[in-house]
Design a protein around this motif. Structure first.
Motif, PDB file in Angstrom:
ATOM      1  N   VAL A 151       0.848  -1.197   0.000  1.00 10.93           N
ATOM      2  CA  VAL A 151       0.000   0.000   0.000  1.00 10.93           C
ATOM      3  C   VAL A 151       0.882   1.246   0.000  1.00 10.93           C
ATOM      4  N   ALA A 152       1.913   1.225   0.859  1.00  7.36           N
ATOM      5  CA  ALA A 152       2.817   2.383   0.971  1.00  7.36           C
ATOM      6  C   ALA A 152       3.514   2.655  -0.360  1.00  7.36           C
ATOM      7  N   ALA A 153       3.802   1.578  -1.103  1.00  9.97           N
ATOM      8  CA  ALA A 153       4.493   1.748  -2.384  1.00  9.97           C
ATOM      9  C   ALA A 153       3.503   2.043  -3.515  1.00  9.97           C
ATOM     10  N   GLY A 154       2.226   2.156  -3.167  1.00 11.78           N
ATOM     11  CA  GLY A 154       1.224   2.478  -4.187  1.00 11.78           C
ATOM     12  C   GLY A 154       0.910   1.305  -5.105  1.00 11.78           C
ATOM     13  N   ARG A 155       1.160   0.089  -4.628  1.00 14.77           N
ATOM     14  CA  ARG A 155       0.934  -1.079  -5.474  1.00 14.77           C
ATOM     15  C   ARG A 155      -0.388  -1.785  -5.177  1.00 14.77           C
ATOM     16  N   LEU A 156      -1.066  -1.351  -4.156  1.00 15.16           N
ATOM     17  CA  LEU A 156      -2.303  -2.034  -3.754  1.00 15.16           C
ATOM     18  C   LEU A 156      -3.256  -0.973  -3.218  1.00 15.16           C
ATOM     19  N   PRO A 157      -4.539  -0.975  -3.690  1.00 12.55           N
ATOM     20  CA  PRO A 157      -5.486   0.020  -3.163  1.00 12.55           C
ATOM     21  C   PRO A 157      -5.729  -0.222  -1.673  1.00 12.55           C
ATOM     22  N   GLU A 158      -5.864   0.856  -0.921  1.00 18.73           N
ATOM     23  CA  GLU A 158      -5.953   0.732   0.522  1.00 18.73           C
ATOM     24  C   GLU A 158      -7.194  -0.041   0.970  1.00 18.73           C
ATOM     25  N   LYS A 159      -8.306   0.204   0.312  1.00 16.59           N
ATOM     26  CA  LYS A 159      -9.554  -0.467   0.709  1.00 16.59           C
ATOM     27  C   LYS A 159      -9.403  -1.983   0.561  1.00 16.59           C
ATOM     28  N   LEU A 160      -8.869  -2.411  -0.584  1.00 11.08           N
ATOM     29  CA  LEU A 160      -8.675  -3.839  -0.803  1.00 11.08           C
ATOM     30  C   LEU A 160      -7.682  -4.396   0.215  1.00 11.08           C
ATOM     31  N   ALA A 161      -6.641  -3.606   0.503  1.00  7.66           N
ATOM     32  CA  ALA A 161      -5.619  -4.044   1.455  1.00  7.66           C
ATOM     33  C   ALA A 161      -6.244  -4.337   2.820  1.00  7.66           C
ATOM     34  N   ASN A 162      -7.087  -3.413   3.284  1.00  7.88           N
ATOM     35  CA  ASN A 162      -7.736  -3.635   4.588  1.00  7.88           C
ATOM     36  C   ASN A 162      -8.631  -4.865   4.560  1.00  7.88           C
ATOM     37  N   ASP A 163      -9.349  -5.025   3.450  1.00  8.44           N
ATOM     38  CA  ASP A 163     -10.213  -6.199   3.327  1.00  8.44           C
ATOM     39  C   ASP A 163      -9.394  -7.480   3.330  1.00  8.44           C
ATOM     40  N   LEU A 164      -8.213  -7.423   2.690  1.00  8.47           N
ATOM     41  CA  LEU A 164      -7.362  -8.618   2.649  1.00  8.47           C
ATOM     42  C   LEU A 164      -6.900  -8.998   4.051  1.00  8.47           C
ATOM     43  N   ILE A 165      -6.513  -7.982   4.827  1.00 11.90           N
ATOM     44  CA  ILE A 165      -6.022  -8.263   6.185  1.00 11.90           C
ATOM     45  C   ILE A 165      -7.146  -8.848   7.036  1.00 11.90           C
ATOM     46  N   ASP A 166      -8.325  -8.229   6.957  1.00 13.91           N
ATOM     47  CA  ASP A 166      -9.458  -8.749   7.728  1.00 13.91           C
ATOM     48  C   ASP A 166      -9.803 -10.172   7.307  1.00 13.91           C
ATOM     49  N   SER A 167      -9.763 -10.398   5.999  1.00 13.83           N
ATOM     50  CA  SER A 167     -10.110 -11.733   5.508  1.00 13.83           C
ATOM     51  C   SER A 167      -9.105 -12.766   6.003  1.00 13.83           C
ATOM     52  N   LEU A 168      -7.825 -12.415   5.924  1.00 14.09           N
ATOM     53  CA  LEU A 168      -6.786 -13.340   6.387  1.00 14.09           C
ATOM     54  C   LEU A 168      -7.030 -13.704   7.852  1.00 14.09           C
ATOM     55  N   HIS A 169      -7.300 -12.686   8.653  1.00 18.80           N
ATOM     56  CA  HIS A 169      -7.529 -12.947  10.082  1.00 18.80           C
ATOM     57  C   HIS A 169      -8.773 -13.786  10.302  1.00 18.80           C
ATOM     58  N   PHE A 170      -9.777 -13.552   9.478  1.00 20.88           N
ATOM     59  CA  PHE A 170     -10.981 -14.373   9.611  1.00 20.88           C
ATOM     60  C   PHE A 170     -10.678 -15.840   9.284  1.00 20.88           C
ATOM     61  N   PHE A 171      -9.930 -16.071   8.187  1.00 24.15           N
ATOM     62  CA  PHE A 171      -9.566 -17.452   7.825  1.00 24.15           C
ATOM     63  C   PHE A 171      -8.766 -18.117   8.941  1.00 24.15           C
ATOM     64  N   MET A 172      -7.811 -17.349   9.486  1.00 27.16           N
ATOM     65  CA  MET A 172      -6.983 -17.928  10.557  1.00 27.16           C
ATOM     66  C   MET A 172      -7.833 -18.283  11.767  1.00 27.16           C
ATOM     67  N   GLY A 173      -8.749 -17.386  12.110  1.00 28.24           N
ATOM     68  CA  GLY A 173      -9.603 -17.614  13.274  1.00 28.24           C
ATOM     69  C   GLY A 173     -10.495 -18.822  13.089  1.00 28.24           C
ATOM     70  N   LEU A 174     -11.058 -18.926  11.893  1.00 24.94           N
ATOM     71  CA  LEU A 174     -11.957 -20.041  11.608  1.00 24.94           C
ATOM     72  C   LEU A 174     -11.184 -21.350  11.645  1.00 24.94           C
ATOM     73  N   LYS A 175      -9.996 -21.312  11.067  1.00 29.14           N
ATOM     74  CA  LYS A 175      -9.182 -22.517  11.029  1.00 29.14           C
ATOM     75  C   LYS A 175      -8.794 -22.940  12.447  1.00 29.14           C
ATOM     76  N   LEU A 176      -8.492 -21.944  13.273  1.00 29.15           N
ATOM     77  CA  LEU A 176      -8.106 -22.252  14.645  1.00 29.15           C
ATOM     78  C   LEU A 176      -9.277 -22.870  15.405  1.00 29.15           C
ATOM     79  N   LYS A 177     -10.437 -22.260  15.229  1.00 30.09           N
ATOM     80  CA  LYS A 177     -11.616 -22.740  15.945  1.00 30.09           C
ATOM     81  C   LYS A 177     -11.885 -24.203  15.581  1.00 30.09           C
ATOM     82  N   VAL A 178     -11.889 -24.472  14.276  1.00 32.33           N
ATOM     83  CA  VAL A 178     -12.155 -25.829  13.813  1.00 32.33           C
ATOM     84  C   VAL A 178     -11.028 -26.764  14.248  1.00 32.33           C
TER      85      VAL A 178
END
Lengths: 608, 220
Positions: free
Chosen positions: A530-557
Motif C-alpha cells: 500500500v505504501a508503495a502504491g501497489r495495492l489500493p488501501e480499501k482492498l488491502a484492509n479487506d485482505l487483512i481482515d479476511s486473512l484474520h478471519f480465515f486464521m480464526g476459523l481454522k483455529l476454531k475448527v
C-alpha cells in the motif's frame, strides 16, 4: 455427582482430602436449557459454576466476550467482587456444578495455591480481554515487582492492646491484618495478627477486653522486598502456607501484600511460558513448554483474543522455543556461524496450531564446522518432532542437506529454483520467501534473500509462472496442488486453505516478490505494498481482515478437531458454521475473488 | 363426610384415600408424609441390593437427593449404607455395586435407614428410574413399621422418556417402533453426562438430571 467431581482438573487438583470433602459437601448440580440466562448483570452471585457439559457465553451488552466449556469455572471474578458484571447465557444446554460462595472463600483462604490457580485460569481470559483493547506489551508476570501490585497500607497497634480494641481497629480500618509492636522486649519485636488469630482469641476463653493481643501475635514475620518479583512473593506464600506477607525494605515496613490482591494483579500478566523456555536447561524441559503453548492458544481463542495477537504471541514463543532448542543442541561456534530460520506459515507468523516443521540453516561462507553438522541437524529435527511438530512431508527441514548450505551454495540453489522453474523449485522458492530468522547471525539469511530478489528483478515470465498458482484450484493438474494436497480431501467440506488462505497469501507473496518487499508476514507485505502504491488501501484492509478471519476459523475448527482426538485439518464443514461465520465466509471469499482478478490482470495470467 | 363437601369427584376420591391411609397409618409420627409438598421440589432415589428378587433380597445402599427448581441439591444428599438382615452378598452383586461384606457390615439397620429416608423425603414426590423395583424393596421393610408403603406421588423417568420418544415417532411407526429404555441409552440420547453407574447416589443424581431435562422438553 460429588463422588465423581473431577478433582484432577485445575484448580481443584491442589486440594487436600479435607478440602475435597468441603467441595463435595457444598456442591450442587444445576441444569440450564439452551438460551437460559445463568447470571445477569447486577445480581449478587452465590455460586462458582464449573461446567460439566455444554457451553456458556459471556456477554457485555450484545458482544460475546468469552465462551466457557467443560471444566471451565465462571464467574470467579464476580463472586469475589460480590456482583455479576456480565450476562452469562447457556449457548448450549448446560449441566454445571455450582459451588457455594462460602466454600470458595474458605478454599481460597486456606489454600493459597487454589487461589492462584483459580485466578490464573481466569487471568488468561481477563488478560486476553484487556489485550484486545490496549494491545500492551505482553509482560511476564514474574518480572513484575511486588510494589507494582496492590500493596496495602500497614496498620500498627501496640502489643498491650486488648483483643476487643484490636477488633474495633479491624472494624474501623476495614482490614483483616494488623501489625503488632512489642516495645517491652529488647530489641522491640514486630508481629502480625489476623482474623484467624481472633478465632483463637475467642476460643481462649479469657474475656476479650482483658486479653492482650501480644500472646496471640505471630512474631515470626515473613517478609518480601518491594523490589522482589511477584512470582517469588507467590512462591514464598506457597512455601510458608500463608496468605499475606509483609513488604519491607530492611527495617522499614511499607505494606502488606495479600494473596488475593496478588492474584488479581496476576490476572493481567500470566505469561509464564516465556520464562519456562528461557529457564530450560535441557530439551525435555522445553518439551513441557511446547505443550503449554497449545493450551495457551486454546485459552486465548476461547477468551476472544484477536487472532492477530494470538499469532504474534505464538510466533514469538515458537521462535524462542526453536532458538533455545538450537542453542541446547548445537555447539556455540555452529550457532555463531550460521542462521537458523523457519519458513512457511511459521515464518510469516500466521501459524497457530503446530503444523509441519519447515526450517533451514544457512552457514557462513568459508566456515569449517568442527562438529558433524548433519548429525546436529538431525537431532534438532528429532527434538522438534518430540515437541509435537511433525516432520515435513516435503522434507523441508534442516536435516535435509538441501536446506542446510552455505550462503553461496544456498544462493546457487535458489538460482536453480528460478531458472529451471520446476514444480519443486517454485514450491521451494515460495516457502523460502517467507523465511524468518530465529537464531544465529541473521545477516546470513538476508544475503541469500537479497540474491533471490536480484535474480527475480523484472523477470516477468518467471513472476507470472510463480503467481499463477493462485488459480491452481479448479484445475487439479496444476503443479501447485502438490503443495496443498497434504490433508484429507472431503467432497462436502470447504478447504479453507485452498479456497481462501492460499490464494490470498500467495498473491501477496507474488506481489511482494515483484516489488522487492522484504517483509515476511502477509500483513506487513500488504502494508508495504500500500505504501508503495501497489495495492489500493480499501482492498488491502479487506485482505487483512479476511486473512484474520480465515486464521480464526481454522483455529476454531482445528481446536475442536484436536479436542475430539483428530489431527487439525483445513476442512471446514459448512453446515457446522454459525450463520454469522457463514456470512463472513461468503464476504471474505468475495474479497479473495476480487484480489485474484487484480492479480490476473497485473501478471497477465489469463494468457497462461 | 363434611370434609369432602363441595369437592369435585376426583379430588373427593383423593381426599378420601388420604384420610383412609392416615386412618390406617400405624405410626402417627409419619403424618408429615401426607403434608402438601413444597413447591417445585422432588426427591430422586435409588437403591443397591443383594440381588434382584424383591421378596428375598435386601437393600444394602440407598442414595437420595432433593431436586429444587432446576437444581439437584447434592449438598443436601442422603447416602446410606444398610446392613442386610439375612441375605449374604452374592459375588455377582458385589461385582455390580462393589460393596463387599465388610463394607455393608459398617451400615445401619434397615429400620433406621427407613426412618432417615422418610424424614429426608418428607412429602416430596419421588423420582427414579425403574422406581417400581426400589419401592418394592423399600416397602417390604416399611410395611411392618408403617402398615403401608411410601405414600408420595411417584414419577417414573423411563415412562416420561417413553412418552417423549413416542410423540417424536411418525404415526405409522408408533405401532411397531420399539423404544430403547435402557438407562445408558436414555442418558446418551438425552445428551446427559454419565457418571459411573451402580452407585446409589450417582444413579439417583442421573435419574434427577434426566427428569429435569425431560420436564424441560415437555414444557418446550
Amino acid at each position: 455427582m460429588p463422588s465423581a467431581f473431577n478433582f484432577s482438573a485445575s484448580p481443584f487438583d491442589c486440594l487436600t482430602p479435607d478440602e475435597q470433602q468441603l467441595v463435595q459437601d457444598s456442591v450442587d448440580i444445576a441444569y440450564f436449557p439452551q438460551g437460559a440466562t445463568i447470571l445477569a448483570p447486577g445480581a449478587q452471585p452465590t455460586h462458582l459454576f464449573v461446567i460439566i457439559k455444554g457451553f456458556v457465553q459471556q456477554f457485555d451488552g450484545n458482544d460475546v466476550v468469552t465462551t466457557y466449556g467443560p471444566e471451565d469455572c465462571f464467574d470467579g471474578r464476580g463472586l469475589m467482587a460480590g456482583k455479576v458484571s456480565s450476562r452469562f447465557v447457556a449457548a448450549e444446554e448446560v449441566v454445571a456444578y455450582q459451588l457455594a460462595r462460602q466454600a470458595v472463600s474458605d478454599l481460597i483462604a486456606g489454600n493459597v495455591t487454589f487461589g492462584a490457580l483459580l485466578f490464573s485460569d481466569l487471568s488468561n481470559k481477563l488478560s486476553a480481554l484487556s489485550e484486545r483493547q490496549s494491545r500492551h506489551e505482553l509482560q511476564s508476570l514474574t518480572m513484575a515487582r511486588v510494589d507494582e501490585a496492590f500493596v496495602r497500607t500497614p496498620h500498627f497497634v501496640d502489643a498491650d492492646m486488648s483483643i476487643l480494641d484490636v477488633t474495633r481497629q479491624f472494624h474501623s480500618l476495614r482490614t483483616a491484618t494488623l501489625l503488632v509492636r512489642d516495645s517491652q522486649v529488647s530489641p522491640p519485636a514486630l508481629g502480625i495478627f489476623t482474623l484467624t488469630g481472633l478465632q483463637r482469641a475467642i476460643l481462649d476463653g479469657t474475656p476479650l477486653d482483658r486479653l492482650a493481643v501480644r500472646g496471640l501475635t505471630n512474631f515470626s514475620l515473613i517478609k518480601v522486598r518491594p523490589s522482589d518479583q511477584l512470582g517469588d512473593a507467590l512462591a514464598v506464600m506457597i512455601k510458608h502456607k500463608v496468605h499475606r506477607v509483609v513488604v519491607a525494605e530492611g527495617e522499614h515496613i511499607t505494606g502488606v501484600l495479600e494473596a488475593l490482591d496478588l492474584f488479581s494483579f496476576l490476572s493481567n500478566h500470566s505469561y509464564l511460558i516465556n520464562v519456562q523456555i528461557l529457564d530450560a536447561r535441557d530439551v525435555p524441559a522445553l518439551q513441557e513448554a511446547a505443550g503449554q503453548i497449545t493450551r495457551l492458544i486454546s485459552l486465548l481463542q476461547r477468551s476472544g483474543t484477536h487472532i492477530n495477537m494470538i499469532a504474534r504471541l505464538v510466533q514469538e514463543l515458537n521462535a524462542k522455543l526453536f532458538e533455545r532448542a538450537w542453542q541446547l543442541i548445537a555447539p556455540p561456534d555452529l550457532v555463531a556461524n550460521s542462521c537458523l530460520f523457519v519458513m512457511g506459515s511459521e515464518g510469516r507468523g500466521e501459524q497457530l496450531l503446530k503444523t509441519d516443521q519447515d526450517n533451514g540453516l544457512v552457514l557462513r561462507d568459508g566456515y569449517e564446522p568442527a562438529c558433524d553438522v548433519a548429525a546436529v541437524c538431525r537431532r534438532f529435527s528429532a527434538a522438534l518432532a518430540d515437541f509435537g511438530y511433525p516432520p515435513c512431508p516435503g522434507n523441508i527441514m534442516v536435516s535435509n542437506p538441501q536446506w542446510c548450505q552455505s550462503v553461496t551454495d544456498f544462493s546457487q540453489t535458489a538460482r536453480l529454483w528460478l531458472m529451471a522453474a520446476t514444480t519443486d523449485g517454485l514450491m521451494a522458492l515460495a516457502i523460502f520467501l517467507d523465511a524468518h530468522a530465529v537464531c544465529g547471525d541473521r545477516t546470513l539469511l538476508d544475503k541469500v534473500r537479497a540474491a533471490v530478489y536480484d535474480m527475480t528483478a523484472d523477470n516477468d515470465a518467471m513472476l507470472a509462472r510463480f503467481a499463477s498458482a493462485i488459480n491452481a484450484f479448479g484445475n487439479s493438474s496444476a503443479w501447485w496442488n502438490r503443495l496443498l494436497f497434504r490433508g484429507d480431501q472431503g467432497k462436502e467440506a470447504l478447504d479453507i486453505k485452498k479456497a481462501g488462505t492460499f490464494p490470498l497469501v500467495h498473491g501477496v507473496r507474488s506481489l511482494a516478490l515483484a516489488h522487492h518487499v522484504s517483509a515476511t508476514s502477509t500483513v506487513e507485505r500488504v502494508q508495504a505494498l500500500v505504501a508503495a502504491g501497489r495495492l489500493p488501501e480499501k482492498l488491502a484492509n479487506d485482505l487483512i481482515d479476511s486473512l484474520h478471519f480465515f486464521m480464526g476459523l481454522k483455529l476454531k475448527v482445528g481446536l475442536q478437531q484436536l479436542e475430539t482426538g483428530h489431527a487439525a485439518s483445513d476442512e471446514i464443514a459448512l453446515d457446522k458454521l454459525s450463520s454469522l461465520d457463514r456470512d463472513l465466509l461468503k464476504d471474505t471469499l468475495g474479497v479473495v475473488k476480487q484480489f485474484k482478478a487484480l492479480l490476473n490482470q497485473r501478471f497477465h495470467l489469463e494468457a497462461m | 363426610m363434611s370434609v369432602f363437601a363441595g369437592l369435585p369427584p376426583s379430588r373427593w376420591f383423593a381426599a378420601l384415600k388420604r384420610e383412609w391411609l392416615l386412618y390406617h397409618l400405624g405410626d402417627p409420627r409419619f403424618r408429615f408424609m401426607w403434608d402438601p409438598a413444597p413447591e417445585n421440589e422432588w426427591v430422586a432415589l435409588d437403591c443397591e441390593t443383594t440381588g434382584l428378587n424383591t421378596r428375598t433380597d435386601d437393600i444394602i445402599a440407598i442414595g437420595a437427593v432433593r431436586i429444587r427448581d432446576n437444581r439437584i441439591m447434592t449438598s443436601e444428599r442422603l447416602e446410606l449404607l444398610v446392613r442386610p438382615e439375612k441375605r449374604r452378598l452374592s459375588a455377582e452383586s458385589v461385582r455390580v455395586h462393589r460393596l463387599r461384606e465388610q463394607d455393608v457390615a459398617q451400615g445401619i439397620s434397615a429400620d433406621e435407614a427407613m426412618m432417615k429416608l422418610m424424614y429426608f423425603i418428607g412429602s416430596r414426590p419421588l423420582v427414579g428410574y425403574y422406581l417400581e423395583f426400589d419401592l418394592a424393596m423399600i416397602n417390604r421393610v416399611l410395611f411392618p413399621m408403617l402398615g403401608m408403603g411410601l405414600p408420595q406421588p411417584k414419577i417414573e423417568v423411563s415412562s416420561m422418556y417413553y412418552d417423549y420418544k413416542f410423540h417424536q415417532l411418525p404415526h405409522h411407526a408408533r405401532d411397531s417402533g420399539s423404544i430403547d429404555l435402557r438407562f445408558e441409552s436414555l442418558m446418551k440420547d438425552l445428551n446427559l453426562p454419565l457418571w459411573s453407574a451402580h452407585d446409589a447416589l450417582n444413579d439417583a443424581i442421573m435419574a434427577a438430571l434426566a427428569f429435569l431435562k425431560l420436564r424441560q422438553l415437555r414444557a418446550g
